[in-house]
Design an enzyme around this catalytic site. Structure first.
Site, mmCIF file in Angstrom:
data_model
loop_
_atom_site.group_PDB
_atom_site.id
_atom_site.type_symbol
_atom_site.label_atom_id
_atom_site.label_comp_id
_atom_site.label_asym_id
_atom_site.label_seq_id
_atom_site.Cartn_x
_atom_site.Cartn_y
_atom_site.Cartn_z
ATOM 1 N N HIS A 53 -7.480 -0.711 5.646
ATOM 2 C CA HIS A 53 -7.134 -1.909 5.712
ATOM 3 C C HIS A 53 -7.293 -2.486 7.446
ATOM 4 C CE1 HIS A 53 -5.676 -2.873 1.772
ATOM 5 N NE2 HIS A 53 -5.094 -2.083 1.724
ATOM 6 N N SER A 113 1.006 -1.429 0.146
ATOM 7 C CA SER A 113 0.384 -0.024 -0.075
ATOM 8 C C SER A 113 0.881 1.319 -0.221
ATOM 9 C CB SER A 113 -0.880 0.277 1.546
ATOM 10 O OG SER A 113 -1.681 -1.045 1.061
#
Length: 504
Positions: free
Chosen positions: A434, A336
């Protein structure tokens, strides 16, 4: 001979068509199936708006007739849609303000029914429940019925998604701070959440054989790592790659949220190895080389669905899909970006300088190493030189300086992800996403994105959020309920270093 009123009307119509920048002709469906033409109103003109609302917003049926009231003709919804689409941006603000203020809840009726509910508290349970139901029904805004009718028209759901995008822009830009606009947005979000519940979504795998229109939209909507050309796109849906999207029957041909996955031997720590590797374009997949699934890009394509949970469900569905295809696969992780880290870092350096605490951010030895490798002007505080180097990216050109800054930036980034909070939850939006899904903040990677965008946004640092499938439910509950962040020893070690150096 044409009468004067008709001549005047024709001249006005021609003038409207010639000067579309000022007046935009709009086809409006009438109740008898024909079309009427309106000019989009200027900000000072509200009569046309009031006329439209009077026709398309019907009174809320009485409680007794709520299930027997016939729906309005489809032309009413089409009239509303066509009129709104033709408005200029500033006129949309006025129109939505008028819609929210004048076509919402009947507050007088709500107050009366609330009093009646209090009066029934000593009555039997059936009477109380009916009084509660009447009150609940009276809290329905009139425009909610309009939205429900619009959703049944072809293209109506997409229209409402776009309308909510306008509402969000109005609220974000503070073009209107009306509580009525906020309530309108909340009502529409609630409806969209129902219509786009996960059970109504279809998971589609996007391949090179998918319709060209879908592939083009996948390319256009990619927000994390822009697609450079058709060859790049072909590789992202080819061997050792997977691309999945949620679609909805009411919006055919429109991917709602898109997830790109790389199939690798181990958990990747560098995005360039994923998005710039051309060797896999025509390769045959070797199942023995596929042990990990790396979620390297997830993009929501519809601004109007902001706040409607789609991405977390997509990851869970994709995990099940990959487990079915590769039963031996055991490692699932993101790779990410860290948007906002560089700007946060600049703010932190500025704050520490003002407070006279700049020396606390780096150890004495680290400051010495940094000062050796930068040309600091006489009298210029080292922290100012460091801020300039980080802002311009000049530090990346010096291997020595890059090496000196690595431990500093790694622990600062760890603290930004783990320690910086908004209302108790992670400040960074990607981290928050997340962690809500139950992932573990697993590994922070140095020089993981060396693209100009990656260096500018996060000094080239990326992070893996790892999904340990037997722990995600527990992690998610701990984060959402107790604001506990699941993190690896590497991350916690970097956080500890930051706290020690910064005397926190």
């Amino acid at each position: 001979m044409i009468s004067n009123p008709v001549t005047w009307a024709v001249r006005i119509s021609v003038r409207c068509w010639r000067h579309r920048a000022v007046f935009k002709g709009l086809p409006i469906a009438s109740g008898v199936g024909s079309w009427r033409w309106y000019s989009a109103p200027t900000r000072s003109s509200v009569s046309v708006m009031e006329e439209i609302l009077a026709r398309v917003i019907v009174p809320l049926p009485s409680y007794e007739t709520r299930d027997k009231f016939p729906p309005p003709p489809e032309s009413t919804s089409l009239e509303f849609m066509n009129f709104y689409r033709g408005l200029e941006k500033e006129d949309k603000v006025d129109f939505l303000s008028k819609l929210s203020e004048e076509c919402g809840v009947d507050h007088k009726l709500v107050s009366e029914l609330a009093v009646k509910l209090l009066d029934t508290q000593r009555r039997d349970q059936a009477t109380i429940l009916q009084a509660e139901d009447r009150l609940r029904y009276s809290l329905t805004p009139r425009y909610k019925q309009l939205f429900s009718h619009v959703s049944r028209v072809e293209g109506g759901v997409k229209f409402l998604v776009d309308l909510r995008a306008d509402l969000l822009e109005i609220l974000t830009s503070k073009a209107s701070e009306s509580p009525h606009i906020r309530e309108l947005n909340s009502t529409l979000k609630s409806l969209l959440s129902e219509w786009f519940s996960v059970g109504l979504l279809r998971l589609e795998r996007i391949t090179w054989q998918s319709p060209c229109e879908i592939l083009q939209k996948i390319s256009q909507y990619e927000a994390v790592h822009p697609v450079r050309n058709w060859t790049d796109l072909k590789r992202r849906v080819g061997p050792y790659r997977r691309c999945y999207a949620f679609t909805h029957a009411a919006m055919p041909g429109e991917p709602l949220v898109v997830l790109h996955v790389a199939l690798t031997e181990d958990i990747s720590n560098n995005i360039q190895s994923i998005v710039r590797e051309f060797a896999t374009l025509d390769a045959e997949e070797d199942i023995n080389k596929i042990n990990s699934a790396i979620f390297y890009s997830i993009s929501s394509t519809q601004a109007g669905l902001q706040g409607v949970e789609l991405g977390n469900f997509l990851i869970k569905r994709v995990v099940r899909e990959l487990q079915s295809e590769f039963p031996h696969m055991a490692q699932f992780s993101s790779l990410s970006p860290i948007p906002g880290f560089s700007s946060w870092l600049q703010g932190l350096l500025s704050q520490y300088r003002k407070e006279g605490r700049a020396a606390d951010l780096l150890s004495e030895q680290e400051w010495k190493e940094v000062e050796k490798t930068i040309n600091t002007s006489p009298g210029t505080p080292p922290v100012d030189s460091l801020r300039k180097l980080l802002a311009t990216g000049e530090w990346t050109r010096s291997e020595k300086l890059s090496h000196a800054l690595e431990p500093v930036l790694m622990r600062l980034c760890a603290w930004y992800l783990y320690g910086e909070k908004r209302r108790g939850y992670a400040l960074n939006p990607v981290a928050n996403f997340h962690l809500q899904n139950g992932a573990t903040m697993w590994r922070i990677n140095w020089r993981a994105d060396t693209s100009p965008r990656g260096m500018a946004n996060s000094c080239g640092i990326m992070v893996n959020y790892r999904y340990f499938l037997n722990e995600t439910s527990k992690n998610s509950a701990l984060y959402l309920q107790n604001k506990v962040v699941a993190a690896s020893e590497q991350v916690l070690g970097l956080v500890s270093q930051f706290q020690k150096n910064s005397k926190l």
